[in-house]
Scaffold this motif. Structure first.
Motif, PDB file in Angstrom:
ATOM      1  N   CYS A  92     -16.488  10.495   1.897  1.00 22.00           N
ATOM      2  CA  CYS A  92     -15.516  11.500   1.155  1.00 22.00           C
ATOM      3  C   CYS A  92     -14.297  10.918   1.400  1.00 22.00           C
ATOM      4  N   PRO A  93     -13.678  10.387   0.087  1.00 24.08           N
ATOM      5  CA  PRO A  93     -12.428   9.878  -0.024  1.00 24.08           C
ATOM      6  C   PRO A  93     -11.214  10.552   0.440  1.00 24.08           C
ATOM      7  N   ILE A  94     -11.506  12.015   0.187  1.00 25.76           N
ATOM      8  CA  ILE A  94     -10.501  13.000   0.796  1.00 25.76           C
ATOM      9  C   ILE A  94     -10.399  13.136   2.187  1.00 25.76           C
ATOM     10  N   CYS A  95     -11.514  13.072   2.587  1.00 25.27           N
ATOM     11  CA  CYS A  95     -11.493  13.331   4.376  1.00 25.27           C
ATOM     12  C   CYS A  95     -11.028  12.038   4.885  1.00 25.27           C
ATOM     13  N   ASN A  96     -11.610  10.801   4.163  1.00 27.71           N
ATOM     14  CA  ASN A  96     -11.387   9.770   4.859  1.00 27.71           C
ATOM     15  C   ASN A  96     -10.825   8.761   3.660  1.00 27.71           C
ATOM     16  N   PRO A  97      -9.635   8.639   3.316  1.00 28.37           N
ATOM     17  CA  PRO A  97      -9.183   7.999   1.961  1.00 28.37           C
ATOM     18  C   PRO A  97      -9.089   6.583   2.395  1.00 28.37           C
ATOM     19  N   LEU A  98      -8.983   5.678   1.353  1.00 28.62           N
ATOM     20  CA  LEU A  98      -8.931   4.450   1.707  1.00 28.62           C
ATOM     21  C   LEU A  98      -7.788   3.803   2.613  1.00 28.62           C
ATOM     22  N   ASP A  99      -7.816   2.679   3.088  1.00 32.16           N
ATOM     23  CA  ASP A  99      -6.878   2.151   4.007  1.00 32.16           C
ATOM     24  C   ASP A  99      -5.339   2.371   3.360  1.00 32.16           C
ATOM     25  N   LYS A 100      -4.782   3.321   3.802  1.00 33.26           N
ATOM     26  CA  LYS A 100      -3.501   3.719   3.189  1.00 33.26           C
ATOM     27  C   LYS A 100      -2.398   2.666   3.494  1.00 33.26           C
ATOM     28  N   THR A 101      -2.378   1.939   4.461  1.00 35.97           N
ATOM     29  CA  THR A 101      -1.398   1.083   4.893  1.00 35.97           C
ATOM     30  C   THR A 101      -1.892  -0.139   3.804  1.00 35.97           C
ATOM     31  N   SER A 102      -3.157  -0.652   3.478  1.00 34.31           N
ATOM     32  CA  SER A 102      -3.318  -1.556   2.795  1.00 34.31           C
ATOM     33  C   SER A 102      -2.876  -1.256   1.247  1.00 34.31           C
ATOM     34  N   SER A 103      -3.237  -0.073   0.854  1.00 26.84           N
ATOM     35  CA  SER A 103      -2.568   0.275  -0.646  1.00 26.84           C
ATOM     36  C   SER A 103      -1.352   0.214  -0.864  1.00 26.84           C
ATOM     37  N   ILE A 104      -0.729   0.728   0.056  1.00 25.61           N
ATOM     38  CA  ILE A 104       0.895   0.606   0.113  1.00 25.61           C
ATOM     39  C   ILE A 104       1.470  -0.562   0.097  1.00 25.61           C
ATOM     40  N   GLN A 105       0.963  -1.409   1.053  1.00 26.54           N
ATOM     41  CA  GLN A 105       1.580  -2.611   0.839  1.00 26.54           C
ATOM     42  C   GLN A 105       1.140  -3.606  -0.289  1.00 26.54           C
ATOM     43  N   GLU A 106       0.143  -3.409  -0.939  1.00 28.36           N
ATOM     44  CA  GLU A 106      -0.403  -4.082  -1.963  1.00 28.36           C
ATOM     45  C   GLU A 106       0.374  -3.652  -3.214  1.00 28.36           C
ATOM     46  N   ASN A 107       0.792  -2.470  -3.150  1.00 28.59           N
ATOM     47  CA  ASN A 107       1.823  -1.931  -4.099  1.00 28.59           C
ATOM     48  C   ASN A 107       3.222  -2.284  -3.898  1.00 28.59           C
ATOM     49  N   GLU A 108       3.801  -2.545  -2.790  1.00 25.71           N
ATOM     50  CA  GLU A 108       4.972  -3.387  -2.469  1.00 25.71           C
ATOM     51  C   GLU A 108       4.950  -4.642  -3.001  1.00 25.71           C
ATOM     52  N   VAL A 109       3.866  -5.417  -2.871  1.00 27.12           N
ATOM     53  CA  VAL A 109       3.927  -6.756  -3.504  1.00 27.12           C
ATOM     54  C   VAL A 109       4.039  -6.515  -4.997  1.00 27.12           C
ATOM     55  N   ARG A 110       3.136  -5.766  -5.643  1.00 25.56           N
ATOM     56  CA  ARG A 110       3.300  -5.412  -7.165  1.00 25.56           C
ATOM     57  C   ARG A 110       4.922  -4.754  -7.570  1.00 25.56           C
ATOM     58  N   GLN A 111       5.241  -4.258  -6.720  1.00 32.60           N
ATOM     59  CA  GLN A 111       6.811  -3.601  -6.939  1.00 32.60           C
ATOM     60  C   GLN A 111       7.616  -4.749  -6.984  1.00 32.60           C
ATOM     61  N   PHE A 112       7.623  -5.645  -6.066  1.00 31.88           N
ATOM     62  CA  PHE A 112       8.495  -6.688  -5.982  1.00 31.88           C
ATOM     63  C   PHE A 112       8.416  -7.717  -7.286  1.00 31.88           C
ATOM     64  N   ILE A 113       7.159  -7.677  -7.696  1.00 31.31           N
ATOM     65  CA  ILE A 113       7.100  -8.699  -8.973  1.00 31.31           C
ATOM     66  C   ILE A 113       7.666  -7.852 -10.108  1.00 31.31           C
ATOM     67  N   GLU A 114       7.280  -6.505 -10.358  1.00 30.54           N
ATOM     68  CA  GLU A 114       7.631  -5.829 -11.491  1.00 30.54           C
ATOM     69  C   GLU A 114       9.239  -5.346 -11.297  1.00 30.54           C
ATOM     70  N   LYS A 115       9.214  -5.012 -10.248  1.00 33.17           N
ATOM     71  CA  LYS A 115      10.694  -4.558 -10.323  1.00 33.17           C
ATOM     72  C   LYS A 115      12.041  -5.311  -9.775  1.00 33.17           C
ATOM     73  N   GLU A 116      11.976  -6.006  -9.106  1.00 34.39           N
ATOM     74  CA  GLU A 116      12.762  -7.077  -8.353  1.00 34.39           C
ATOM     75  C   GLU A 116      12.908  -8.253  -9.333  1.00 34.39           C
ATOM     76  N   LEU A 117      11.475  -8.865  -9.936  1.00 38.51           N
ATOM     77  CA  LEU A 117      11.519 -10.090 -10.445  1.00 38.51           C
ATOM     78  C   LEU A 117      11.495  -9.520 -12.047  1.00 38.51           C
TER      79      LEU A 117
END
Length: 378
Positions: A89-114
């Protein structure tokens, strides 16, 4: 002519029917696999789209949930290892939050900073996390846990790199600990792939000097993803008395040398730095050959090809270990871990190295291997 058009139209229609039928069969087979693995009836499994599936009457807390087929497949593997079924169950056991947050950080760096737009890209059955079409650049963020040997085969990362190369895409693969511990260096690498620099310098305006081992090591630690190197042969380029590029080389046999490290200062492009430093080294040391192993996660070695190096072979993926029991996961070599666990050095005949390391709390993660380049001079 009319008959030919009718025949073509008829063939297209038949092919379309075949594809639809094939997709239907694949979906039904997927449903059967999920049904067997979770021990639930087929009616409780519904395909939402090509990537997502709805599961009903499985989790006691959440009667219905939607999950991706990829995440479901990974979690089903864990069930086969007799781990708890609530992991599904993805609600009881969500995806690796750290990884998804950090992947989004990379995306934000490209889209918002660059200020560069990106998207996800599907190539055959693979998906690239971040794709920048105008630069043919793909970026993969690899969380250590989900990309470990527990979930991925040893050639997983290499296959994705080679598939990208076949489709004329330069793929950058970032490991979680690199983004966590060396974010500024990773950002500088991404910017260089996008031809974005804070400053550009021509190497002809730079002075070549010999650099001490300590100074070269410190420079590489601050500016190179692969860190310091304790080499005796180090040369640097100085622009207005500032060290802006370093080349570190070690002697591996009689008149044969290996390039251990080369990089420019963060966010600076020193045009022709590699060529100028290597030519200087050749003039001083007169080697018979010069070797460079290029990490395929970050480069295809084009800068070495341009100055005459030849790619003689590609190595198989090598691996690192990381501790999944620790919050701050970092990749380490087996030699590093042996120092921590001296009992590992005892003779063991009835257990594999990988199994033993798992018992100690460590999993493997594989890279993409290296391209070995050689410059023969005599």
């Amino acid at each position: 002519m009319v008959r030919i058009r009718k025949n073509v139209a008829s063939k297209d229609k038949k092919n379309s029917i075949k594809r639809t039928r094939s997709n239907t069969i694949k979906k039904e087979n997927t449903k059967k696999e999920i049904s067997r693995a979770l021990n639930i009836p087929l009616k409780d499994i519904v395909h939402i789209n090509d990537t997502d599936v709805s599961i009903s009457n499985y989790c006691t807390k959440h009667p219905k949930f939607i999950t991706t087929k990829a995440d479901l497949k990974n979690k089903i593997r864990k069930i086969k290892n007799n781990e708890h079924n609530k992991l599904i169950c993805p609600i009881c056991n969500p995806l690796d939050k750290t990884s998804s947050i950090q992947e989004n950080e990379v995306r934000q760096f490209i889209e918002k900073e660059l200020h560069i737009e990106s998207k996800k890209l599907k190539i055959q059955k693979s998906e690239i996390d971040i794709y920048i079409p105008q630069h043919n650049l793909g970026i993969e963020y690899n969380g250590l846990w989900w990309h470990s040997s527990k979930f991925r085969k040893s050639n997983y990362h290499l296959n994705k790199t080679e598939l990208s190369e076949k489709n004329n895409i330069k793929l950058l693969q970032i490991f979680e600990d690199e983004w966590t511990n060396k974010k500024d260096i990773v950002k500088s690498i991404i910017k260089s792939k996008l031809n974005i620099y804070d400053k550009k310098i021509f190497s002809r305006y730079c002075e070549i000097r010999e650099v001490s081992m300590l100074e070269a090591s410190a420079f590489l630690s601050e500016n190179d993803l692969f860190g310091s190197s304790n080499t005796l042969i180090n040369y640097g380029l100085y622009f207005k008395n500032e060290l802006v590029s370093v080349l570190s080389i070690k002697n591996i046999s009689f008149q044969s040398f290996e390039i251990i490290g080369h990089c420019d200062k963060l966010n600076i492009y020193v045009s022709g730095s590699l060529d100028k430093l290597i030519k200087h080294f050749i003039y001083i040391h007169k080697p018979k050959s010069l070797i460079k192993n290029v990490d395929r996660r970050y480069s295809q070695g084009l800068s070495y090809k341009k100055i005459g190096f030849k790619n003689i072979r590609n190595t198989r993926p090598s691996f690192y270990y990381f501790s999944y029991k620790k919050k701050n996961m970092n990749r380490r070599t087996l030699a590093n871990i042996k120092e921590q666990f001296p009992e590992y050095l005892t003779d063991i005949h009835d257990i594999s190295e990988e199994t033993l390391m798992e018992q100690l709390g460590y999993y493997r993660i594989y890279d993409c291997g290296y391209k070995k380049f050689v410059l023969n001079l005599k």
